[in-house]
Design a protein around this motif. Structure first.
Motif, mmCIF file in Angstrom:
data_model
loop_
_atom_site.group_PDB
_atom_site.id
_atom_site.type_symbol
_atom_site.label_atom_id
_atom_site.label_comp_id
_atom_site.label_asym_id
_atom_site.label_seq_id
_atom_site.Cartn_x
_atom_site.Cartn_y
_atom_site.Cartn_z
ATOM 1 N N ALA A 212 2.773 4.592 0.651
ATOM 2 C CA ALA A 212 3.252 5.286 1.843
ATOM 3 C C ALA A 212 4.203 6.428 1.473
ATOM 4 O O ALA A 212 4.955 6.321 0.498
ATOM 5 N N VAL B 114 0.708 4.656 5.983
ATOM 6 C CA VAL B 114 0.388 5.024 4.608
ATOM 7 C C VAL B 114 -0.285 6.391 4.530
ATOM 8 O O VAL B 114 -0.071 7.135 3.568
ATOM 9 N N ASN C 258 0.689 -3.298 1.008
ATOM 10 C CA ASN C 258 -0.099 -2.088 0.793
ATOM 11 C C ASN C 258 -0.755 -2.080 -0.587
ATOM 12 O O ASN C 258 -1.853 -1.534 -0.756
#
Length: 459
Positions: free
Chosen positions: A307, A275, A299
């Motif tokens: 990312a 990321v 994420n």
């Protein structure tokens, strides 16, 4: 013309995702001996087949490839005390529960998790099993058995942790091992399970967990062992800004610099998350052909960030999709990850920057490249594995979606696979897993989950 084992025909669209990215209206694909034996359109002669599937009203794609998962974590899905922290807080909360893993837990979590993946069109899955409590038994062997029982293609990794809290790491002492034990067990498992033959169902990789849970020496020695055994390497890297701070404090280096220091900057490697690399680090990763497993839902759930997928791909890094552990993302659908990747891509760079075809590509060809299997999985072409998914594009959710079946596949829905086929064999048929043991394993899973989650209260 040879009689095929399976013929899927008359698809609204066959998206081959081959090297030419052919899309065939009314297309068909034949599978013989587990391998694609023919691909064509309505004007091409198609073979007789022992089994035929009419795919009218459907999109047919290669089977999806999952490049990052922690199957055991579905035993602690949506665990309330862990729902509001970032990555480090989440890990510290859950490590004591995962310390109760045993072979039964590893088998049933893999069985249920791989079935869940197959329902959403996944035909190949990796797994990163890095928690190995003392006395737990052969957890990786249990996972391999589950995948083989279901008939899905698997890349299981022998994960590891060697730094506990007393060493400056995050995990408790009960789930770490010393370097020599980890390396010996890694060698044993590769010898026992890694199938080097073309179209293999089972392969192994080596996967120290992360810079904050293993020693520098273990990272270096694992890279050397992987080179000697000719297997792939996997770890988490650059997932959070906290990791940047940890690496700078502990090593005086950013995570990508550390990766280079320990001999991991090679095309043998694929990394989870990625990321927070800098633009210069993206260029270095791409030049080295280091792969990235993009995990968009996880994420977001953990607040890790967005990312730089487009930048990594432009730099030459293979990018695949990962559902990540079911205790962070809480679901294991590569369809959902593909859709979320598309939405994140648009959010990051604008509406025209990332299409459903981009998402399909990273979910198939990109994943194959991460696993070193370009041309073998993740595409429908003669000689590739006979792995495919048939997606229905009918019903209220798709009413009016007439112009582009690939875009409709991700923009409309949600949609599960009607059929999921691995090596020409059905794993999911008419939306139902074909293996008869699911109800029994779900009952076992509930019992094991209750034991694992109760253990923290009892400790």
């Amino acid at each position: 013309m040879e009689t095929a084992d399976l013929l899927v025909h008359s698809a609204d669209l066959l998206a081959t995702v081959d090297k030419d990215r052919r899309e065939i209206t009314g297309g068909w694909v034949a599978v013989t001996g587990g391998v694609v034996s023919g691909v064509g359109g309505p004007g091409d002669p198609r073979p007789a087949a022992a089994r035929t599937v009419d795919a009218r009203g459907c999109l047919v794609t290669p089977g999806l490839v999952n490049t990052h998962h922690h199957l055991y974590q579905n035993l602690t899905r949506s665990f309330a005390p862990a729902l509001t922290g970032g990555l480090f807080e989440w890990l510290v909360t859950l490590y004591p529960l995962w310390a109760r893993l045993d072979e039964e837990a590893a088998y049933v979590s893999a069985y249920v998790g791989l079935t869940e993946l197959a329902l959403a069109g996944c035909t190949t899955s990796t797994d990163h099993l890095y928690v190995h409590p003392r006395g737990a038994g052969d957890l990786v062997g249990a996972e391999v058995r589950a995948a083989q029982d279901l008939g899905v293609r698997s890349h299981v990794t022998r994960g590891s942790m060697s730094l506990s809290v007393k060493d400056g790491g995050l995990p408790p002492d009960s789930v770490v091992q010393d370097d020599d034990e980890i390396l010996a067990e890694s060698q044993r498992l590769v010898d026992a399970h890694h199938d080097r033959s073309p179209h293999a169902l089972t392969r192994l990789a080596l996967a120290p967990c992360s810079p904050f849970s293993v020693s520098t020496e273990l990272m270096t020695r694992t890279a050397e062992l992987a080179e000697r055994l000719d297997v792939r390497l996997h770890t988490h890297l650059a997932e959070t800004q906290d990791e940047d701070a940890f690496c700078l404090e502990r090593f005086g280096r950013r995570p990508v610099d550390y990766l280079a220091d320990v001999g991991w900057m090679s095309d043998r490697v694929w990394l989870a998350h990625v990321v927070w690399p800098s633009p210069e680090e993206v260029t270095r990763l791409g030049a080295a052909r280091v792969g990235a497993a993009h995990c968009p839902s996880s994420n977001m759930v953990l607040g890790s960030g967005l990312a730089p997928v487009a930048e990594l791909r432009a730099a030459g890094a293979p990018v695949g999709l990962g559902v990540d552990g079911s205790a962070s993302a809480d679901s294991a659908s590569l369809w959902l990850e593909a859709r979320t990747a598309m939405l994140q891509g648009k959010l990051r760079h604008g509406a025209g920057s990332f299409s459903a075809r981009d998402a399909l590509e990273i979910a198939t060809r990109g994943g194959a490249a991460c696993l070193g299997r370009t041309g073998e999985i993740g595409q429908l072409s003669v000689g590739a594995c006979g792995d495919l998914a048939v997606w229905p594009l009918t019903g209220p959710a798709f009413a009016g979606a007439l112009s582009d079946p690939v875009e409709a596949w991700l923009r409309c829905g949600p949609v599960a696979a009607r059929h999921t086929v691995v090596g020409g064999r059905f794993v999911v048929e008419d939306g139902v897993p074909v293996h008869p043991g699911l109800d029994e394993q779900l009952a076992v899973h509930r019992r094991v989950s209750q034991r694992v989650q109760a253990a923290l209260v009892e400790a």
